[in-house]
Design a protein around this motif. Structure first.
Motif, PDB file in Angstrom:
ATOM      1  N   ASP A  59      -7.567  23.360   6.316  1.00  0.00           N
ATOM      2  CA  ASP A  59      -8.758  22.947   5.569  1.00  0.00           C
ATOM      3  C   ASP A  59      -8.364  22.795   4.104  1.00  0.00           C
ATOM      4  O   ASP A  59      -7.809  23.726   3.498  1.00  0.00           O
ATOM      5  CB  ASP A  59      -9.870  23.990   5.669  1.00  0.00           C
ATOM      6  N   TRP A  61      -9.705  21.395   0.170  1.00  0.00           N
ATOM      7  CA  TRP A  61     -10.867  21.141  -0.669  1.00  0.00           C
ATOM      8  C   TRP A  61     -10.474  20.339  -1.900  1.00  0.00           C
ATOM      9  O   TRP A  61      -9.330  20.388  -2.338  1.00  0.00           O
ATOM     10  CB  TRP A  61     -11.484  22.461  -1.126  1.00  0.00           C
ATOM     11  N   ASN A  62     -11.467  19.654  -2.487  1.00  0.00           N
ATOM     12  CA  ASN A  62     -11.230  19.003  -3.778  1.00  0.00           C
ATOM     13  C   ASN A  62     -12.050  19.710  -4.853  1.00  0.00           C
ATOM     14  O   ASN A  62     -12.772  20.667  -4.573  1.00  0.00           O
ATOM     15  CB  ASN A  62     -11.513  17.496  -3.719  1.00  0.00           C
ATOM     16  N   ARG A  66     -15.820  19.341  -1.872  1.00  0.00           N
ATOM     17  CA  ARG A  66     -15.769  18.680  -0.563  1.00  0.00           C
ATOM     18  C   ARG A  66     -14.545  19.153   0.198  1.00  0.00           C
ATOM     19  O   ARG A  66     -13.481  19.361  -0.369  1.00  0.00           O
ATOM     20  CB  ARG A  66     -15.741  17.175  -0.718  1.00  0.00           C
ATOM     21  N   LYS A  67     -14.734  19.285   1.520  1.00  0.00           N
ATOM     22  CA  LYS A  67     -13.663  19.785   2.383  1.00  0.00           C
ATOM     23  C   LYS A  67     -13.284  18.725   3.407  1.00  0.00           C
ATOM     24  O   LYS A  67     -14.125  17.966   3.880  1.00  0.00           O
ATOM     25  CB  LYS A  67     -14.134  21.041   3.112  1.00  0.00           C
ATOM     26  N   THR A  68     -12.004  18.719   3.756  1.00  0.00           N
ATOM     27  CA  THR A  68     -11.525  17.916   4.878  1.00  0.00           C
ATOM     28  C   THR A  68     -10.549  18.779   5.677  1.00  0.00           C
ATOM     29  O   THR A  68      -9.933  19.690   5.119  1.00  0.00           O
ATOM     30  CB  THR A  68     -10.847  16.602   4.417  1.00  0.00           C
ATOM     31  N   THR A  69     -10.452  18.503   6.955  1.00  0.00           N
ATOM     32  CA  THR A  69      -9.482  19.192   7.800  1.00  0.00           C
ATOM     33  C   THR A  69      -8.389  18.200   8.153  1.00  0.00           C
ATOM     34  O   THR A  69      -8.674  17.109   8.651  1.00  0.00           O
ATOM     35  CB  THR A  69     -10.142  19.739   9.080  1.00  0.00           C
ATOM     36  N   LEU A  70      -7.146  18.577   7.871  1.00  0.00           N
ATOM     37  CA  LEU A  70      -5.990  17.739   8.162  1.00  0.00           C
ATOM     38  C   LEU A  70      -5.173  18.387   9.267  1.00  0.00           C
ATOM     39  O   LEU A  70      -5.224  19.607   9.455  1.00  0.00           O
ATOM     40  CB  LEU A  70      -5.144  17.557   6.901  1.00  0.00           C
ATOM     41  N   CYS A  88      -1.859  19.736   2.098  1.00  0.00           N
ATOM     42  CA  CYS A  88      -3.060  19.134   1.526  1.00  0.00           C
ATOM     43  C   CYS A  88      -2.592  17.941   0.703  1.00  0.00           C
ATOM     44  O   CYS A  88      -1.445  17.895   0.256  1.00  0.00           O
ATOM     45  CB  CYS A  88      -3.801  20.144   0.649  1.00  0.00           C
ATOM     46  N   THR A  91      -6.008  13.974  -2.894  1.00  0.00           N
ATOM     47  CA  THR A  91      -7.466  13.893  -2.931  1.00  0.00           C
ATOM     48  C   THR A  91      -8.108  15.242  -2.632  1.00  0.00           C
ATOM     49  O   THR A  91      -9.149  15.585  -3.189  1.00  0.00           O
ATOM     50  CB  THR A  91      -7.959  12.849  -1.915  1.00  0.00           C
ATOM     51  N   TYR A  92      -7.495  16.012  -1.752  1.00  0.00           N
ATOM     52  CA  TYR A  92      -7.972  17.343  -1.365  1.00  0.00           C
ATOM     53  C   TYR A  92      -6.805  18.329  -1.550  1.00  0.00           C
ATOM     54  O   TYR A  92      -6.147  18.718  -0.598  1.00  0.00           O
ATOM     55  CB  TYR A  92      -8.451  17.344   0.081  1.00  0.00           C
TER      56      TYR A  92
END
Length: 103
Positions: A59, A61-62, A66-70, A88, A91-92
Motif C-alpha cells: 500500500d 500513499w501520496n 490517497r492510497k493505491t495498492t501495487l 512505491c 506518484t505514491y
C-alpha cells in the motif's frame, strides 16, 4: 453391445487409478512465506516451500492522502526461492502496509 473382459476392466481401472494418483492436489499453495522491507518505500515476499505462485503487495500513499495498492511479479515456487519485489512510485511514494498473496 460391448463386453469387457476381466483383464480389460482391470487394465482400465489401473490406468484411471494411476492418473488420479499422479495429479497434484488442487489446493497446493506455497508455504513458509513471509513479506518484509528494509524500511524504505519497497517490500518483498518470498516462499521457500510448497507449490504454486506468490507475489508481494504494498500500500502506497501520496501527500494528498490517497492510497493505491501495487503488486509485485508472480513468482513460481517450482523455479526456486526468488523474491517478488515492488517499490512505491513517484506518484505514491510513501509505503505503509505490505504482505503477500499465494495461489
Amino acid at each position: 453391445m460391448i463386453k469387457f473382459t476381466g483383464k480389460l476392466a482391470l487394465g482400465l481401472a489401473t490406468v484411471v487409478a494411476a492418473v488420479g494418483l499422479s495429479a497434484a492436489p488442487a489446493s497446493a499453495v506455497p508455504t513458509n512465506c513471509h513479506a518484509g522491507t528494509d524500511g524504505g518505500n519497497w517490500a518483498y515476499a518470498i516462499c521457500t516451500a510448497g507449490y504454486g505462485q506468490y507475489r508481494v503487495w504494498i500500500d502506497c500513499w501520496n501527500d494528498n492522502g490517497r492510497k493505491t495498492t501495487l503488486y509485485g511479479t508472480w513468482m513460481d515456487r517450482a523455479s526456486g526461492d526468488g523474491q517478488s519485489v515492488r517499490h512505491c512510485n513517484a506518484t505514491y511514494p510513501i509505503r505503509e502496509n505490505y504482505g503477500y498473496h499465494v495461489q
